[in-house]
Each structure stands twice: as C-alpha cells, then as structure tokens.
Design an enzyme around this catalytic site. Sequence first.
Site, PDB file in Angstrom:
ATOM      1  N   LYS A 117       0.823  -1.210   0.000  1.00  0.00           N
ATOM      2  CA  LYS A 117       0.000   0.000   0.000  1.00  0.00           C
ATOM      3  C   LYS A 117       0.862   1.268   0.000  1.00  0.00           C
ATOM      4  CE  LYS A 117      -4.051  -2.186   0.675  1.00  0.00           C
ATOM      5  NZ  LYS A 117      -3.638  -3.603   0.640  1.00  0.00           N
TER       6      LYS A 117
HETATM    7  C1  LIG Z   1      -4.146  -4.661   0.069  1.00  0.00           C
HETATM    8  C2  LIG Z   1      -3.356  -5.907   0.007  1.00  0.00           C
HETATM    9  C3  LIG Z   1      -3.617  -6.888  -0.953  1.00  0.00           C
HETATM   10  C4  LIG Z   1      -4.755  -6.780  -1.953  1.00  0.00           C
HETATM   11  O1  LIG Z   1      -4.578  -5.743  -2.862  1.00  0.00           O
HETATM   12  P1  LIG Z   1      -5.856  -5.151  -3.655  1.00  0.00           P
HETATM   13  O2  LIG Z   1      -5.324  -4.018  -4.429  1.00  0.00           O
HETATM   14  O3  LIG Z   1      -6.822  -4.713  -2.582  1.00  0.00           O
HETATM   15  O4  LIG Z   1      -6.396  -6.251  -4.465  1.00  0.00           O
HETATM   16  C5  LIG Z   1      -2.805  -8.019  -0.961  1.00  0.00           C
HETATM   17  N1  LIG Z   1      -1.813  -8.170  -0.071  1.00  0.00           N
HETATM   18  C6  LIG Z   1      -1.540  -7.256   0.866  1.00  0.00           C
HETATM   19  C7  LIG Z   1      -0.441  -7.512   1.833  1.00  0.00           C
HETATM   20  C8  LIG Z   1      -2.290  -6.087   0.933  1.00  0.00           C
HETATM   21  O5  LIG Z   1      -1.994  -5.170   1.867  1.00  0.00           O
END
Ligand SMILES: *Cc1c(COP(=O)(O)O)cnc(C)c1O
Length: 502
Positions: free
Chosen positions: A112
């Site tokens: 993120k």
């Molecule tokens: C948010 C997240 C995901 C999923 O990503 P999306 O963009 O919501 O599909 C997968 N793994 C981790 C560790 C995340 O923080």
Amino acid sequence: MLFWSTRGKSDMKSAAHVIKEGLAPDGGLFVPKNFPFIHMDEIMRMANKSYAECVASILQLFLTDFSREELMECTEAAYSEAKFGEDPAPLRHVMERTDVLELWHGPTLAFKDMALQLLPHLMIKSQKKTGSGEKIVILAATSGDTGKAALDGFADVEDTDIMVFYPTDGVSDIQKLQMTTQAGGNVSVFGIKGNFDDAQRGVKEIFGNGEMAEKLAGKGFCFSSANSINWGRLVPQITYYFTSYAKAVVKGSIKEGDPVIFSVPTGNFGDILAAYYAKKMGLPVKRLICASNSNNVITEFINTGMYDARRELLKTESPSMDILVSSNLERLLYDVTGGDAAQVAAWMKELSEKGFYEVDSATEAAIQEVFFGAWVDELETEETIGRIWNDYGYVLDPHTAVAWRAAEKYRFLSGDETYCITVSTASPYKFNDSVLEALENEDELKEKTFSNPFEAVRELNKLTDWEIPQALLQLEKAAVLHREIIAAEDMPEVVLRELGIE
Ligand SMILES: *Cc1c(COP(=O)(O)O)cnc(C)c1O
C-alpha cells in the site's frame, strides 16, 4: 485527460478534481476517457531511470493538469531512499522462470505504501488547483494495511484530517499496533465491531450522504478517500508492472517483447487492475493470475460470470485479502463492456440490493481471456511458505504465498510455462506468527510461547537470517494512542464528533 464515472451520471472532470473527490457523485468510480500507449523502447528506458522518474512519467499521461515539475516534486518526496531504501520495487530471482516483485520496502512493510506515500502529495496539489480551499477529510476503511499506510502518508500533512476504521478482530497484532500507535495531530483511528466489508460500506455510505456533505461544506471541510477507489491511488501502481518488465529483460530472464504472466494476491482488485491497465497500455502481458484466499468470490466470478457475495466472510492468515465486495472490479466491468455505464450501474444495483449479479457470456469470455482465477486455502498457504523456504531459501508472507500457489495451479492446469512474476505484497515480518508456524516444525513451535509479537519477530530473524525492518523495531517501543471501538452504524456520528460538527 478527462475522467468520468463508471455509472455514467457524472460530469467529466480533470485529474485534480478526481483525486480530491475520490468517489464519483453517482456512486461510481472515476475512469479515464482513454488509455495512452507506451512503446517498448520507452518501457526499456525505465530500466535506467529512478523509480520517482518512472512514476512521474506514468502519472504525466493521466494527470495532464499537473506539470512535469509538480509531478517530480511529488514522486521524489514520496519514493525517497529514506523511506524505501535503494529500490522501492526490486525483482528477486527465486526459481527457474519465476521471479518475485517485492513491493514492501516502504515504511509500513506492505505494498500500500507504493501508492499511499504519494497520494497525500497529489491531493494537496489537487486541492490547490481546484481552488476551493476546504480542509480535506480522508476516510479510510481498512483490512489492515491501507489504514497504516494512509496514516503514515497523511500524518501531519497540512489541511488534511485522516480517519481510519479497521475491523477490531480482523487484523494481525502487528497491523493493529501499527495503527493504534500512530502519532500526528490530524489522525483518528477506530476499531469497528464488524468486518472489513462493514467498515467499507460505512465509509461508502458517508460519502453518499448528501446531508453530511452539506454539514461539512458549511464548516469548510470536504471528504475524500484513500482507498483504492481513488484514481490517485490506482495510477501509481501501474508503474511497477512496467519497471519490473524492464528489469526482467535487463537481467536476461526474458527478451524484449516476450510475454509475461503476473500473479497478484487480490483483495479489493486494485493491484491487479493496475496490471490490467498496464497491459492495455502496451505491456506484453499474456495472462493475469487473480489469486484469492478462502474468500474466493472473485475466483468464482472469473470462472462462472456470477458474482455472489451472499456468504460469511472468513478470517484467514492473509487478512488483507479478506473481502467479499471488491470495489475495483467495477472499473474492469466498465472496461470490458466497452464503457457500458448503464449496464455497470445495473449490476452494482443488483449487488447492493440482492447480494449478487451475473454478467452476460460475452463479458465473461472477455474477462477469461485475460484473467485466470484461482484460490488457495489456509493449509496450502502454510505448506507453500514452508516448501519455498526449504527449496529456495525465500520467505513468502501469507498473501504472497497465495499468489505463488495460484501460479503453480495455473501452470499445472494450463501447461503454460511462460515466465511469471509473483507480486509480493507484504514483508514476512508483518505476518510473523503465520510465517513462523509454516516454517517451524510443529513440535518445536509448541514448546515456545510468545508473550508478544516481537518475540516471534526475533525468532523469525534467528530462523531465516532475514533482516528485521527498522519500522518494526521502532513499533515495539511506541505507545498506544487510539483505543476506541465503535459500532459500524455509529461511524457517521463519530466522524461529525471528531470534526467538532453538531
Ligand atoms: C491490500 C493488500 C492486498 C490486496 O490488494 P488489492 O489491491 O486490494 O487487491 C494483498 N496483499 C496485501 C499484503 C495487501 O496489503
């Protein structure tokens, strides 16, 4: 470049408006009017540029109301060496025809950060451009990682307030501590009695609540979103698909122009949608593997065309993927139907009223042509972490393990041996208890009890010799500042209270 809503009932807007507002006024998501094309020689030039430059060149194509200088200011502040180390998106070789793209070298140890370290900079500039001068109130629902990454990005950013809502029992110990210890004069953090979908629904309802918006406007505030429904969060994520491709060519894993496969651990469908957009923009992507955990709504959808959210949300070892309603799928539907906003709005209405919708066979086929859906249960996830460590000395976190295993299933079922990049979304240290369990022999582990997650962190370090991230070491000493737990229904009231609005 202008943007409009996937539901077709909003005016066309510039990027600055779209980033500031987050969600379209008709409840849809903003999408660009068209997608620019990037030629192979331009892709290859990325191999010699800094990551900040690469992101700026992708942004430039969509955020045409920003100057190159403005974009570079934003990206250089976001992707500094102090925050991400030398390379924010390294590509690691693990096994024949298989590399891992590590996206967790930012301050909160999850992918993120790749977008949320940048978003505050874009938002402040957007606010200045649109000239209305309100204070931006960021609301974020989180299944764990978004919350901390948004808090870290927005803490003490001028003219913003940030409020984060997380499911109290739906996040890991480390994730909870990361959020509840967040300092900053403009931050609030609340636990929700409920799951991620309850929190996300709460935030969406507040956004759609005209009465609240009016009250806020009266006091000089406006809402925005740090969730991946915000275009400003999605667009920087397109970058690392291009840069990893260029890296794979330079390393000799593939030749220029060769097709690649990406396997992406999926929750809200943001990360994998960015990969789909990269393909649309000319990246030679053969197939996208959409990996889910036991909350396998999207796998089913890809395989059958039926999106059915009528089920319990299961708690898994990969909590950031524990989602039943994946918001960004709406953008994909818009694209594969050739921009049929009325149809998209009808499906979304069915989803919110009945809990399911079914797409026509042409749409289903268009999705299957690009996406392969696979899901991985808890046992398989654990087995994969242990096996990849034993065979290759590489430590997968549970989310990445889901994607790795899904790619194995794809290879097995299709016989397709095309070079594959598995997208790694979290540091194994962030989910140290699950990782330890997978790595240690059960009897050994039973003899140990950890009184706090940091003992497990040190144990994992002893076992793997992987360096403990600095941010984690600091967390151990941080004081808990946010303890309030609220009912999901009370979210609007709490937001008004925090802003001092009656
Ligand atoms: C948010 C997240 C995901 C999923 O990503 P999306 O963009 O919501 O599909 C997968 N793994 C981790 C560790 C995340 O923080």
